[in-house]
Design a protein around this motif. Structure first.
Motif, PDB file in Angstrom:
ATOM      1  N   LEU A   6       7.335   8.522   4.149  1.00 52.92           N
ATOM      2  CA  LEU A   6       6.022   8.964   3.297  1.00 52.92           C
ATOM      3  C   LEU A   6       6.201   8.935   1.885  1.00 52.92           C
ATOM      4  N   LEU A   8       3.745   9.465  -1.483  1.00 54.52           N
ATOM      5  CA  LEU A   8       2.427   9.863  -2.124  1.00 54.52           C
ATOM      6  C   LEU A   8       2.505  10.301  -3.496  1.00 54.52           C
ATOM      7  N   ALA A  49      -2.891  10.307   6.240  1.00 61.03           N
ATOM      8  CA  ALA A  49      -2.562   8.649   6.222  1.00 61.03           C
ATOM      9  C   ALA A  49      -3.007   8.236   7.539  1.00 61.03           C
ATOM     10  N   HIS A  73      -2.797   8.477  -3.898  1.00 62.52           N
ATOM     11  CA  HIS A  73      -2.212   7.369  -3.200  1.00 62.52           C
ATOM     12  C   HIS A  73      -1.355   7.772  -1.950  1.00 62.52           C
ATOM     13  N   ILE A  74      -1.581   7.543  -0.735  1.00 62.32           N
ATOM     14  CA  ILE A  74      -0.740   8.289   0.178  1.00 62.32           C
ATOM     15  C   ILE A  74      -0.580   6.669   1.277  1.00 62.32           C
ATOM     16  N   ALA A  75       0.769   6.795   1.525  1.00 65.52           N
ATOM     17  CA  ALA A  75       1.291   5.678   2.528  1.00 65.52           C
ATOM     18  C   ALA A  75       2.299   5.965   3.477  1.00 65.52           C
ATOM     19  N   LEU A  76       2.127   5.776   4.739  1.00 64.76           N
ATOM     20  CA  LEU A  76       2.798   6.356   5.768  1.00 64.76           C
ATOM     21  C   LEU A  76       3.534   5.171   6.735  1.00 64.76           C
ATOM     22  N   GLU A  86       2.252   0.829   8.951  1.00 70.49           N
ATOM     23  CA  GLU A  86       1.940   1.364   7.835  1.00 70.49           C
ATOM     24  C   GLU A  86       0.649   1.491   7.533  1.00 70.49           C
ATOM     25  N   VAL A  88      -2.060   2.991   4.778  1.00 70.68           N
ATOM     26  CA  VAL A  88      -2.071   3.271   3.430  1.00 70.68           C
ATOM     27  C   VAL A  88      -3.598   3.712   3.184  1.00 70.68           C
ATOM     28  N   ARG A  89      -3.639   4.636   2.129  1.00 72.71           N
ATOM     29  CA  ARG A  89      -5.296   5.255   2.083  1.00 72.71           C
ATOM     30  C   ARG A  89      -5.056   5.487   0.409  1.00 72.71           C
ATOM     31  N   HIS A  99      -8.880   2.004   2.394  1.00 72.66           N
ATOM     32  CA  HIS A  99      -8.122   2.176   3.582  1.00 72.66           C
ATOM     33  C   HIS A  99      -7.576   0.956   4.079  1.00 72.66           C
TER      34      HIS A  99
END
Length: 833
Positions: A6, A8, A49, A73-76, A86, A88-89, A99
């Motif tokens: 994760l 962020l 995410a 920014h959020i990426a999981l 993965e 990404v938002r 998105h």
């Protein structure tokens, strides 16, 4: 779904630098820290995410951006069924958010992208399909957020079924039912097409029989037309040739008619030619008149030139005579001013003498009154002294009356040796005399002051009179000088005028000379007007001649156009009106001859063509044509070819459709099988059967764990109500439990659900538990931790994250994410990740 990493930045309390949480190889992780340090934010970031929302924020997600940032920014990165994905938002405070969902070849930093989805709706749909559940089911089974532990427990049966369907993959039954519905629809479309094809074949058979009859009739008609074609071709060629002759004759006649309209009429042409001849004569006369006028103008100008010296004298004399009158007036005015100045000098001399007399009289009166005032002042002083003596005597008498020799003096306090004698004196008489003397002194002072004032006024009047006399004397001198100068200038101007105009009246002599010049100039002007008039007449005559010549030229130009077409030569280069008349007559004769020949040719060809058309009508009459012969012939040929081709196609189509019945029976059987599948795979049948069994197993396993977690006090019924084993197995509603008991019941169901998934190879690879432990005592807390540790026991790769700030929990968890809160800004600080 098993989380791997994760990342962020600027999400809620995580500000500025990117924060990375690595979950690879980890199984049971505790997320600890003080209140407000961002523990629950980690779970919110995972939910956002995946689903684009959090347990607390479904809409208005821009509020998730840190208050001091413009974007979050959020990426999981996570794993599902062996595939690495993965999500990404990017949230933006202003503008559109972004998105993206990527399928990666492996779990490395340089992993190759195998698939990319950038539309938000498509991304959300793919994640729901990957995880096998909607967001609400995710929040009731995988991520148990603060305050939502009991949602699965108290949810209605239909909502529990939705969760179980997603967890155990029964949503695949919905996909199978959708596929079966698609197959039913496809079979129905195929059947409809086969039925339509059968109807079309039947119609084609009937149509083929009709076309065969129509084709035979058309072939007979075509044979009849082809037999008549040679004779009609010969007649049409003859008629066409005659038509060309007629057209050429019509064209010739039309051209001659057009040329005839261009030929001027005899009356118009004669008028133009006469006007041209007359205009030339008028120009000659006007030119002669202009020459005569110009000769007279030269004579008049010469006479005017001889007067140039006289003009100069007259101009000079005019200026002098004009200046004489102002000079006369100035001389007269100077004489008047001199006379007035002399009279004023006499008057001012008298005034000075009178003022001088008044000054001497005022001085004498002032001197006499000054002496009288001095006498009155001395008399007043003597009266005042007498009055004081009388007062002293009176005082002494009053003091003496009570004194004796030897007494102290009341004035000096010395002893009186001898009384003074009585001096006597009348105080009242002395006072009266003093007042009379003072009044006389005042009257004398007033009279003296008045005399002094009169003297001052007389002196001022004398000064003014003398100044006026001096002014008048200066004015008299100036007036005398001006009078002499004005007389001298007048005499000089009159002498100059006499030199130019001679003796006698200057004005009359000047007037005679001016009149002579004006008469000479008027003669020049009149002669110039005659020249201008003659020039205007010549210009008008030339314009008229030009217009007449223009009309004559236009006549010749029009005549040339017609003569060229008729091949008539002008005969010579002479463009005189007489030559034009001869040329015009020749053109008219040629036009009449050509018109007569053209009309003869037209009439002869027209008669011959009419005879040819009668012969053609006799040939065409038996053919019964709809339009022209050629059109009917081509139409018949095209119709025969078209019907033959269509008949051939229909016969081939009928031959190809021989096995359509057997094909329809096979498709109908396939459609019936898929309709049965659609009916059997509904939630009320097959899925209900599956879910009833799993609900029973979940209630049974949940009861066992609930009994353990509650120290043998509670279990579940098959409908997830609570059995109180300490109250004679009384059945209670789940909402009657306390907060801690509700948490244990929810945790029991979550552990049971995880065990069921593990047994069946399901997709429940992660659990996220947020708080709820603070409501448990030490005994139940240990039991809860035992149940949570059981979730990751054995060889499972399941991931469990527990959010808590209870110290006992932190002691039981070895793998910790430790967070803290900045005391100034409130931002999250990661102490250990």
């Amino acid at each position: 779904m098993r989380p791997l990493e994760l990342r962020l930045r600027n999400f809620r309390s995580y500000f500025d630098q990117e924060t990375v949480f690595d979950f690879r190889g980890r199984r049971l992780v505790g997320i600890v820290g003080p209140i407000g340090s961002g523990k629950s934010t980690i779970l919110d970031a995972i939910a956002f995410a995946l689903y684009g929302r959090t347990p607390t924020v479904a809409k208005g997600t821009k509020a998730l951006i840190h208050q001091r940032a413009d974007a979050a920014h959020i990426a999981l990165r996570f794993e599902v069924d062996g595939q690495v994905w993965e999500a990404v938002r990017v949230l933006r405070a202003k503008g559109q958010s972004a998105h993206a969902l990527y399928r990666l070849a492996d779990d490395t930093a340089e992993a190759r992208q195998l698939e990319k989805i950038t539309l938000e709706a498509e991304m959300n749909q793919r994640i729901r399909r990957l995880l096998g559940m909607e967001f609400d089911a995710f929040g009731r089974s995988v991520m148990l957020a603060q305050g939502r532990f009991a949602e699965f427990l108290i949810a209605p049966p239909r909502d529990r079924d939705k969760v179980l369907k997603g967890v155990f993959g029964h949503d695949r039954v919905d996909a199978m039912r959708a596929v079966a519905k698609d197959r039913v629809q496809a079979s129905a479309v195929t059947l409809a097409a086969l039925d339509e094809r059968a109807r079309h074949v039947q119609a084609a058979t009937t149509r083929a029989a009709q076309l065969a009859t129509e084709l035979r009739s058309l072939e007979e008609r075509l044979e009849q037309l082809r037999k008549a074609e040679p004779a009609l071709r010969d007649l049409d060629e003859r008629a066409s040739a005659l038509g060309l002759t007629i057209a050429e004759a019509e064209k010739l006649l039309s051209a001659l008619e057009g040329l005839g309209t261009k030929l001027p009429s005899p009356a118009d042409s004669e008028a133009v030619l006469d006007a041209a001849e007359q205009a030339a004569a008028v120009v000659t006369d006007a030119a002669a008149s202009l020459e005569t006028a110009r000769a007279r103008l030269v004579e008049a100008a010469e006479r005017a030139a001889l007067l140039e010296p006289v003009r100069a004298e007259v101009a000079e004399a005019t200026k002098i005579v004009a200046a004489l009158e102002p000079r006369r007036q100035a001389a007269e005015e100077a004489a008047r001013r001199l006379t007035a100045a002399k009279e004023a000098r006499v008057t001012t001399a008298d005034a000075v003498a009178q003022a001088d007399t008044e000054v001497r009289a005022s001085e004498e009166a002032a001197q006499a009154l000054a002496a009288a005032e001095a006498d009155a002042a001395q008399a007043a002083a003597r009266a005042e002294a007498a009055f004081h003596e009388a007062q002293h005597a009176d005082f002494a008498r009053a003091l003496r009356g009570g004194l004796q020799p030897g007494d102290p003096c009341p004035v000096c306090a010395q002893e009186i040796a001898q009384l003074p004698a009585d001096a006597g004196g009348d105080v009242a008489a002395a006072k009266s005399a003093l007042e009379r003397a003072r009044a006389a002194h005042r009257e004398a002072g007033t009279a003296h002051a008045a005399a002094v004032a009169r003297l001052e006024r007389s002196a001022a009047a004398l000064v003014a009179a003398r100044e006026a006399a001096a002014t008048v004397a200066a004015q008299e001198e100036s007036a005398s000088t001006a009078d002499a100068m004005a007389a001298k200038e007048l005499q000089s101007l009159e002498a100059r005028a006499r030199d130019v105009l001679g003796e006698g009246s200057l004005e009359a002599a000047l007037r005679r000379r001016v009149e002579h010049i004006e008469q000479t100039d008027a003669a020049v002007v009149a002669t110039q007007k005659e020249v201008d008039t003659a020039a205007d007449d010549l210009r008008r005559a030339e314009r008229a001649a030009a217009e007449a010549q223009k009309a004559h030229s236009a006549l010749r130009l029009a005549l040339a156009g017609v003569a060229t077409h008729l091949d008539v030569d002008a005969g010579s280069d002479d463009d005189a009106p007489a030559a034009t008349r001869r040329w015009l007559d020749a053109v008219r004769r040629s036009w009449n001859e050509a018109s007569t020949a053209g009309r003869h040719t037209f009439e002869q060809a027209t008669n011959e063509r009419a005879e040819t058309m009668e012969e053609r009508a006799a040939v065409v009459a038996p053919l019964d044509l709809e339009e022209s012969f050629s059109v009917d012939l081509h139409r018949a040929e095209a119709a025969v070819d078209r019907l033959a081709a269509e008949l051939e196609r229909l016969r081939a189509e009928i031959e190809d459709a021989a096995g359509i019945g057997a094909e329809r029976e096979e498709v109908a059987a396939t459609k019936a099988r898929y309709e049965r599948l659609v009916a059997d795979l509904t939630d009320t049948r097959f899925v209900r059967f599956l879910l009833e069994e799993q609900r029973f197993v979940l209630a049974d396993l949940g009861s066992a764990h609930f009994a353990t977690l509650s120290a043998g006090r509670y279990q579940f019924t098959e409908s997830f109500e609570v059995v109180d084993l300490t109250a004679a197995d009384a059945v209670r509603k789940s909402d009657s439990l306390s907060g801690g008991e509700t948490f244990l019941a929810s945790l029991a169901l979550a552990i049971a659900l995880a065990e069921m998934v593990a047994r069946t190879g399901g997709r429940l690879d992660a659990f996220f538990l947020d708080e709820g432990f603070g409501s448990l005592d030490a005994e139940h807390l240990d039991l809860a931790m035992d149940g949570i540790e059981a979730l990751v026991a054995g060889g499972t790769d399941r991931f469990v994250a527990v959010v808590s700030h209870v110290p006992e929990m932190m002691h039981r968890l070895e793998d910790l994410l430790v967070l803290d809160r900045d005391p100034t800004t409130g931002d999250t600080r990661v102490v250990r990740a």
